[in-house]
Motif scaffolding. Structure first.
Motif, PDB file in Angstrom:
ATOM      1  N   THR A   8     -21.447 -18.376  20.030  1.00 14.89           N
ATOM      2  CA  THR A   8     -22.825 -17.924  20.149  1.00 14.89           C
ATOM      3  C   THR A   8     -23.752 -18.927  19.476  1.00 14.89           C
ATOM      4  OG1 THR A   8     -22.121 -15.604  20.159  1.00 14.89           O
ATOM      5  CG2 THR A   8     -24.437 -16.046  19.618  1.00 14.89           C
ATOM      6  N   LEU A   9     -23.372 -19.398  18.287  1.00 13.70           N
ATOM      7  CA  LEU A   9     -24.165 -20.419  17.599  1.00 13.70           C
ATOM      8  C   LEU A   9     -24.204 -21.718  18.396  1.00 13.70           C
ATOM      9  CD1 LEU A   9     -22.981 -19.841  13.919  1.00 13.70           C
ATOM     10  CD2 LEU A   9     -25.204 -19.250  14.921  1.00 13.70           C
ATOM     11  N   LEU A  10     -23.088 -22.071  19.004  1.00 14.51           N
ATOM     12  CA  LEU A  10     -23.028 -23.273  19.826  1.00 14.51           C
ATOM     13  C   LEU A  10     -23.962 -23.159  21.027  1.00 14.51           C
ATOM     14  CD1 LEU A  10     -21.518 -25.997  20.104  1.00 14.51           C
ATOM     15  CD2 LEU A  10     -19.866 -24.813  21.521  1.00 14.51           C
ATOM     16  N   LEU A  11     -23.990 -21.997  21.647  1.00  8.83           N
ATOM     17  CA  LEU A  11     -24.885 -21.767  22.773  1.00  8.83           C
ATOM     18  C   LEU A  11     -26.344 -21.828  22.331  1.00  8.83           C
ATOM     19  CD1 LEU A  11     -25.280 -20.993  25.761  1.00  8.83           C
ATOM     20  CD2 LEU A  11     -25.150 -18.612  25.041  1.00  8.83           C
ATOM     21  N   LEU A  12     -26.667 -21.226  21.198  1.00  2.52           N
ATOM     22  CA  LEU A  12     -28.033 -21.286  20.670  1.00  2.52           C
ATOM     23  C   LEU A  12     -28.436 -22.720  20.353  1.00  2.52           C
ATOM     24  CD1 LEU A  12     -28.073 -18.151  18.339  1.00  2.52           C
ATOM     25  CD2 LEU A  12     -29.299 -18.456  20.506  1.00  2.52           C
ATOM     26  N   ASN A  13     -27.494 -23.489  19.821  1.00  2.41           N
ATOM     27  CA  ASN A  13     -27.743 -24.897  19.540  1.00  2.41           C
ATOM     28  C   ASN A  13     -28.065 -25.654  20.823  1.00  2.41           C
ATOM     29  OD1 ASN A  13     -26.282 -27.804  19.284  1.00  2.41           O
ATOM     30  ND2 ASN A  13     -27.308 -27.235  17.374  1.00  2.41           N
ATOM     31  N   PHE A  14     -27.275 -25.422  21.857  1.00  4.16           N
ATOM     32  CA  PHE A  14     -27.497 -26.083  23.136  1.00  4.16           C
ATOM     33  C   PHE A  14     -28.845 -25.686  23.734  1.00  4.16           C
ATOM     34  CE2 PHE A  14     -27.001 -26.387  27.774  1.00  4.16           C
ATOM     35  CZ  PHE A  14     -26.768 -27.757  27.870  1.00  4.16           C
ATOM     36  N   LEU A  15     -29.175 -24.404  23.646  1.00  5.29           N
ATOM     37  CA  LEU A  15     -30.470 -23.940  24.158  1.00  5.29           C
ATOM     38  C   LEU A  15     -31.635 -24.554  23.385  1.00  5.29           C
ATOM     39  CD1 LEU A  15     -29.660 -20.176  24.819  1.00  5.29           C
ATOM     40  CD2 LEU A  15     -29.966 -21.994  26.520  1.00  5.29           C
ATOM     41  N   SER A  16     -31.480 -24.708  22.074  1.00  2.00           N
ATOM     42  CA  SER A  16     -32.547 -25.328  21.287  1.00  2.00           C
ATOM     43  C   SER A  16     -32.735 -26.790  21.676  1.00  2.00           C
ATOM     44  CB  SER A  16     -32.282 -25.180  19.788  1.00  2.00           C
ATOM     45  OG  SER A  16     -31.198 -25.978  19.397  1.00  2.00           O
ATOM     46  N   TYR A  17     -31.655 -27.497  21.987  1.00  2.34           N
ATOM     47  CA  TYR A  17     -31.791 -28.877  22.465  1.00  2.34           C
ATOM     48  C   TYR A  17     -32.529 -28.920  23.791  1.00  2.34           C
ATOM     49  CZ  TYR A  17     -28.608 -30.788  18.936  1.00  2.34           C
ATOM     50  OH  TYR A  17     -28.045 -31.183  17.773  1.00  2.34           O
ATOM     51  N   PRO A  51     -17.432 -26.491  16.785  1.00  2.00           N
ATOM     52  CA  PRO A  51     -16.788 -25.189  16.543  1.00  2.00           C
ATOM     53  C   PRO A  51     -15.692 -25.268  15.482  1.00  2.00           C
ATOM     54  CG  PRO A  51     -16.995 -25.565  18.889  1.00  2.00           C
ATOM     55  CD  PRO A  51     -17.374 -26.849  18.207  1.00  2.00           C
ATOM     56  N   LEU A  52     -14.958 -26.348  15.452  1.00  2.00           N
ATOM     57  CA  LEU A  52     -13.908 -26.510  14.437  1.00  2.00           C
ATOM     58  C   LEU A  52     -14.518 -26.574  13.036  1.00  2.00           C
ATOM     59  CD1 LEU A  52     -10.949 -27.058  13.626  1.00  2.00           C
ATOM     60  CD2 LEU A  52     -11.453 -29.488  13.966  1.00  2.00           C
ATOM     61  N   ILE A  53     -15.587 -27.316  12.888  1.00  2.00           N
ATOM     62  CA  ILE A  53     -16.225 -27.438  11.581  1.00  2.00           C
ATOM     63  C   ILE A  53     -16.810 -26.100  11.128  1.00  2.00           C
ATOM     64  CG2 ILE A  53     -18.180 -28.513  10.372  1.00  2.00           C
ATOM     65  CD1 ILE A  53     -17.603 -31.029  12.074  1.00  2.00           C
ATOM     66  N   VAL A  54     -17.468 -25.383  12.030  1.00  2.00           N
ATOM     67  CA  VAL A  54     -18.010 -24.068  11.677  1.00  2.00           C
ATOM     68  C   VAL A  54     -16.875 -23.113  11.313  1.00  2.00           C
ATOM     69  CG1 VAL A  54     -19.289 -22.064  12.536  1.00  2.00           C
ATOM     70  CG2 VAL A  54     -20.089 -24.366  13.053  1.00  2.00           C
ATOM     71  N   PHE A  55     -15.796 -23.132  12.089  1.00  2.00           N
ATOM     72  CA  PHE A  55     -14.658 -22.270  11.802  1.00  2.00           C
ATOM     73  C   PHE A  55     -14.080 -22.577  10.420  1.00  2.00           C
ATOM     74  CE2 PHE A  55     -10.090 -21.343  11.887  1.00  2.00           C
ATOM     75  CZ  PHE A  55     -10.142 -19.989  12.159  1.00  2.00           C
ATOM     76  N   LEU A  56     -13.956 -23.865  10.084  1.00  2.00           N
ATOM     77  CA  LEU A  56     -13.430 -24.232   8.770  1.00  2.00           C
ATOM     78  C   LEU A  56     -14.365 -23.793   7.654  1.00  2.00           C
ATOM     79  CD1 LEU A  56     -11.987 -27.777   9.527  1.00  2.00           C
ATOM     80  CD2 LEU A  56     -10.706 -25.671   9.128  1.00  2.00           C
ATOM     81  N   CYS A  57     -15.669 -23.859   7.904  1.00  2.00           N
ATOM     82  CA  CYS A  57     -16.630 -23.377   6.896  1.00  2.00           C
ATOM     83  C   CYS A  57     -16.532 -21.875   6.718  1.00  2.00           C
ATOM     84  CB  CYS A  57     -18.046 -23.762   7.300  1.00  2.00           C
ATOM     85  SG  CYS A  57     -18.395 -25.516   7.157  1.00  2.00           S
ATOM     86  N   LEU A  58     -16.338 -21.148   7.809  1.00  2.00           N
ATOM     87  CA  LEU A  58     -16.200 -19.703   7.721  1.00  2.00           C
ATOM     88  C   LEU A  58     -14.870 -19.304   7.067  1.00  2.00           C
ATOM     89  CD1 LEU A  58     -17.519 -18.563  11.207  1.00  2.00           C
ATOM     90  CD2 LEU A  58     -18.660 -18.296   9.000  1.00  2.00           C
ATOM     91  N   LYS A  59     -13.894 -20.164   7.190  1.00  2.00           N
ATOM     92  CA  LYS A  59     -12.555 -19.881   6.654  1.00  2.00           C
ATOM     93  C   LYS A  59     -12.554 -19.891   5.120  1.00  2.00           C
ATOM     94  CE  LYS A  59      -8.192 -19.434   7.872  1.00  2.00           C
ATOM     95  NZ  LYS A  59      -7.798 -18.108   8.220  1.00  2.00           N
ATOM     96  N   ILE A  62     -21.067 -34.522  23.821  1.00  2.00           N
ATOM     97  CA  ILE A  62     -19.793 -33.880  24.176  1.00  2.00           C
ATOM     98  C   ILE A  62     -18.872 -33.838  22.963  1.00  2.00           C
ATOM     99  CG2 ILE A  62     -17.663 -34.198  25.509  1.00  2.00           C
ATOM    100  CD1 ILE A  62     -19.470 -35.235  27.806  1.00  2.00           C
ATOM    101  N   LEU A  63     -18.787 -34.955  22.246  1.00  2.00           N
ATOM    102  CA  LEU A  63     -17.951 -34.996  21.047  1.00  2.00           C
ATOM    103  C   LEU A  63     -18.460 -34.020  19.991  1.00  2.00           C
ATOM    104  CD1 LEU A  63     -15.595 -36.250  19.492  1.00  2.00           C
ATOM    105  CD2 LEU A  63     -17.155 -38.065  18.768  1.00  2.00           C
ATOM    106  N   ASN A  64     -19.772 -33.964  19.818  1.00  2.00           N
ATOM    107  CA  ASN A  64     -20.339 -33.014  18.855  1.00  2.00           C
ATOM    108  C   ASN A  64     -19.965 -31.584  19.204  1.00  2.00           C
ATOM    109  OD1 ASN A  64     -21.534 -35.032  17.420  1.00  2.00           O
ATOM    110  ND2 ASN A  64     -23.591 -34.650  18.178  1.00  2.00           N
TER     111      ASN A  64
END
Length: 116
Positions: free
Chosen positions: A17-26, A107-115, A100-102
């Protein structure tokens, strides 16, 4: 045995959801700019794209007003190398390859932060 726990599923949905919001903001920022990939290119993006395209410079910038005396040596090579690999194998330009790389890493970086 459940493969995904309910908490893991919620985190997964939150991240995307955050990734989608990020894409929409771009895409919103892209109005008045060439594209969303150019709008997403902020801060050190120009340095990384330059390294991906041309490699590291041999000397510091000595001409012009902007970035006088600066060089791209301080930037870690893994990201520009991956951008270059994606660009060469996919025929996307460097900005699209970086985005694309970002989106692949984010998602991996956000997941690790949430972990933690």
């Amino acid at each position: 045995m459940r493969i995904f726990s309910q908490q893991l599923t919620k985190r997964f949905l939150l991240i995307f959801t955050l990734l989608l919001l990020n894409f929409l903001s771009y895409n919103i920022m892209a109005h008045g700019v060439e594209s969303a990939t150019i709008a997403a290119c902020r801060w050190d993006c120009a340095w990384y794209v330059g390294i991906a395209k041309n490699g590291y410079s041999e000397s510091a910038i000595t001409e012009g007003v902007n970035r006088l005396g600066q060089a791209n040596w301080a930037f870690f090579p893994a990201y520009p190398i991956l951008v270059r690999i994606i660009s060469t194998t996919s025929n996307f330009n460097y900005h699209v390859s970086g985005l694309i790389l970002n989106y692949a890493i984010w998602p991996l970086i956000v997941f690790l932060c949430l972990k933690t």
